[in-house]
Design an enzyme around this catalytic site. Sequence first.
Site, PDB file in Angstrom:
ATOM      1  N   HIS A   1      -6.922   2.658   1.838  1.00 56.75           N
ATOM      2  CA  HIS A   1      -6.271   3.415   2.602  1.00 56.75           C
ATOM      3  C   HIS A   1      -6.869   4.774   3.175  1.00 56.75           C
ATOM      4  CE1 HIS A   1      -2.637   3.690   5.353  1.00 56.75           C
ATOM      5  NE2 HIS A   1      -3.090   4.816   5.580  1.00 56.75           N
TER       6      HIS A   1
ATOM      7  N   HIS B   1      -7.718   8.288   2.920  1.00 52.13           N
ATOM      8  CA  HIS B   1      -7.292   9.331   2.424  1.00 52.13           C
ATOM      9  C   HIS B   1      -8.367  10.169   1.801  1.00 52.13           C
ATOM     10  CE1 HIS B   1      -7.989   6.878  -1.260  1.00 52.13           C
ATOM     11  NE2 HIS B   1      -7.998   8.063  -1.728  1.00 52.13           N
TER      12      HIS B   1
ATOM     13  N   CYS C   1       0.778  -1.250  -0.009  1.00 52.73           N
ATOM     14  CA  CYS C   1      -0.070  -0.067  -0.146  1.00 52.73           C
ATOM     15  C   CYS C   1       0.951   1.235   0.154  1.00 52.73           C
ATOM     16  CB  CYS C   1      -0.999   0.010   1.080  1.00 52.73           C
ATOM     17  SG  CYS C   1      -1.694   1.629   1.381  1.00 52.73           S
TER      18      CYS C   1
ATOM     19  N   ASN D   1     -13.380  10.793  -1.506  1.00 57.47           N
ATOM     20  CA  ASN D   1     -14.275   9.722  -1.868  1.00 57.47           C
ATOM     21  C   ASN D   1     -13.992   8.543  -1.107  1.00 57.47           C
ATOM     22  OD1 ASN D   1     -14.674  11.618  -4.254  1.00 57.47           O
ATOM     23  ND2 ASN D   1     -12.751  10.665  -5.244  1.00 57.47           N
TER      24      ASN D   1
ATOM     25  N   HIS E   1      -4.275   1.265   7.771  1.00 58.15           N
ATOM     26  CA  HIS E   1      -4.775   0.865   6.713  1.00 58.15           C
ATOM     27  C   HIS E   1      -6.192   0.949   6.582  1.00 58.15           C
ATOM     28  CE1 HIS E   1      -4.129  -0.535   2.674  1.00 58.15           C
ATOM     29  NE2 HIS E   1      -4.911  -1.645   3.012  1.00 58.15           N
TER      30      HIS E   1
ATOM     31  N   CYS F   1       0.699   3.347   3.296  1.00 60.83           N
ATOM     32  CA  CYS F   1       1.033   2.711   4.708  1.00 60.83           C
ATOM     33  C   CYS F   1       2.344   3.063   5.288  1.00 60.83           C
ATOM     34  CB  CYS F   1       1.031   1.067   4.520  1.00 60.83           C
ATOM     35  SG  CYS F   1      -0.596   0.383   5.241  1.00 60.83           S
TER      36      CYS F   1
HETATM   37  N1  UDP Z   1      -2.049   7.433  -6.160  1.00 63.09           N
HETATM   38  C1  UDP Z   1      -0.902   7.883  -5.521  1.00 63.09           C
HETATM   39  N2  UDP Z   1       0.147   7.026  -5.357  1.00 63.09           N
HETATM   40  C2  UDP Z   1       0.352   5.615  -5.723  1.00 63.09           C
HETATM   41  C3  UDP Z   1      -0.972   5.219  -6.099  1.00 63.09           C
HETATM   42  C4  UDP Z   1      -2.019   5.970  -6.342  1.00 63.09           C
HETATM   43  O1  UDP Z   1      -0.768   9.041  -5.335  1.00 63.09           O
HETATM   44  O2  UDP Z   1       1.205   4.906  -5.500  1.00 63.09           O
HETATM   45  C5  UDP Z   1      -3.152   8.293  -6.091  1.00 63.09           C
HETATM   46  C6  UDP Z   1      -3.985   7.844  -7.594  1.00 63.09           C
HETATM   47  O3  UDP Z   1      -3.570   8.706  -8.508  1.00 63.09           O
HETATM   48  C7  UDP Z   1      -5.352   8.291  -7.183  1.00 63.09           C
HETATM   49  C8  UDP Z   1      -5.228   8.336  -5.487  1.00 63.09           C
HETATM   50  O4  UDP Z   1      -4.148   7.919  -5.049  1.00 63.09           O
HETATM   51  O5  UDP Z   1      -5.566   9.652  -7.549  1.00 63.09           O
HETATM   52  C9  UDP Z   1      -6.261   7.581  -5.011  1.00 63.09           C
HETATM   53  O6  UDP Z   1      -7.564   8.077  -4.994  1.00 63.09           O
HETATM   54  P1  UDP Z   1      -9.217   7.513  -4.975  1.00 63.09           P
HETATM   55  O7  UDP Z   1      -9.088   5.947  -4.874  1.00 63.09           O
HETATM   56  O8  UDP Z   1      -9.775   8.432  -3.978  1.00 63.09           O
HETATM   57  O9  UDP Z   1      -9.582   7.922  -6.050  1.00 63.09           O
HETATM   58  P2  UDP Z   1      -9.319   8.428  -7.873  1.00 63.09           P
HETATM   59  O10 UDP Z   1      -8.411   9.623  -7.843  1.00 63.09           O
HETATM   60  O11 UDP Z   1      -8.472   7.179  -8.100  1.00 63.09           O
HETATM   61  O12 UDP Z   1     -10.418   8.413  -8.709  1.00 63.09           O
HETATM   62 ZN    ZN Z   2      -2.245   1.414   3.661  1.00 58.41          ZN
END
Ligand code: UDP
Ligand code: ZN
Length: 336
Positions: A147, A149, A36, A136, A96, A39
């Site tokens: 996780h 956020h 993750c 979200n 997590h 994490c």
């Molecule tokens: N992300 C990141 N680093 C990583 C993996 C994912 O910054 O190693 C970001 C990814 O681009 C995404 C966000 O973490 O924008 C996760 O957001 P979420 O699932 O809330 O929504 P999404 O933006 O994917 O629609």
């Molecule tokens: Zn995590």
Amino acid sequence: MHEIRFNPLIKQWIIVAKHRAVRPWRPEERQISFQCPFCPGAPELKHLEKWDVAVLPNRYPALTPNPPQVELEEFMWYTKREAWGVAEVIVETPSHEGDLFDLSLDHAVKVVETYKSEVERLSRLDFVEYVAVFRNKGKEIGVSLTHPHSQIYALPFIPPRVKQELDSFREYREKIGSCLLCDVAKYELKYGKRLIYYNEEFLLLIPFYAMWPYEIHIYPLKHVKSLRDFTDHQTKGLADSLRVVTAIYNKLLERDAPYIMVFHDHPARGNYEYHFHVEFYQPYRDREKLKYAAGIEWGYWVFTYDGIPEEKALELREACRKAVSSLSNAMGRCME
Ligand code: UDP
Ligand code: ZN
Ligand code: ZN
Ligand code: FE
């Protein structure tokens, strides 16, 4: 390919970001061995010794401080621009699993303080017009990583929904001479039937104009334009409110509930008539059935509400009582 394009029919910007297509998609569900990224011990967090809340650059950013140049289109009514901006992830806890209500009040205060300082910092960048803070939650909403956020997009334009609100606040001030949301809050306090919870600083209610079945808005009781202007007591009151709303949804659905949380803040610059608030959209219309935004909603921006907000308020109050009794040190009270 990374740019923003303007739709001249509906006058809205679209962020085009090809590199976002490869971001990790629910690795846990697909049982892929995966560390993750949020994490403790993840490469991007290694530089932090001990942390409760961490700010990370989004690794697949929709917007960037160094966007590639764009080539102009031949048709003059087609507008595109560089994807100027910043995309960040706020990792709310090293743990997590969980939701905002799982955090202690002090920890939730640190989350809100982080939002506040990021809004302050990002608003000062010269290519930023608006800082959007949102969260979200749940696979129904399309979340890719579980996780806990939230996210921040520092945008090179004022989003249309906020623009519309700014317009309404200005018009109300011109016609009535006061603040639209101060007056809404005053009226709701008097009317009473849509109130759910209150503490010394905030009112939680289902709005008269709810679009989503269990929509909840958080309105500051005192006039304040931006998170940037919050006192410490307001910050604490908002942290309390965020814990309560998320706990309400979980009690309402009796499970880990999906929702969208958005902060509606004053733009990065300028001095508009505005009143900060937070909106929560919860997509279920009862325990099992999802409310979908489909033809009439997406294709026309007309919402239908399957129910009556004033009746849903009663269900939300009941969930509120359960929520507040399950939280340690809630600051306020549910409406009877
Ligand atoms: N992300 C990141 N680093 C990583 C993996 C994912 O910054 O190693 C970001 C990814 O681009 C995404 C966000 O973490 O924008 C996760 O957001 P979420 O699932 O809330 O929504 P999404 O933006 O994917 O629609
Ligand atoms: Zn995590
Ligand atoms: Zn106001
Ligand atoms: Fe709003």
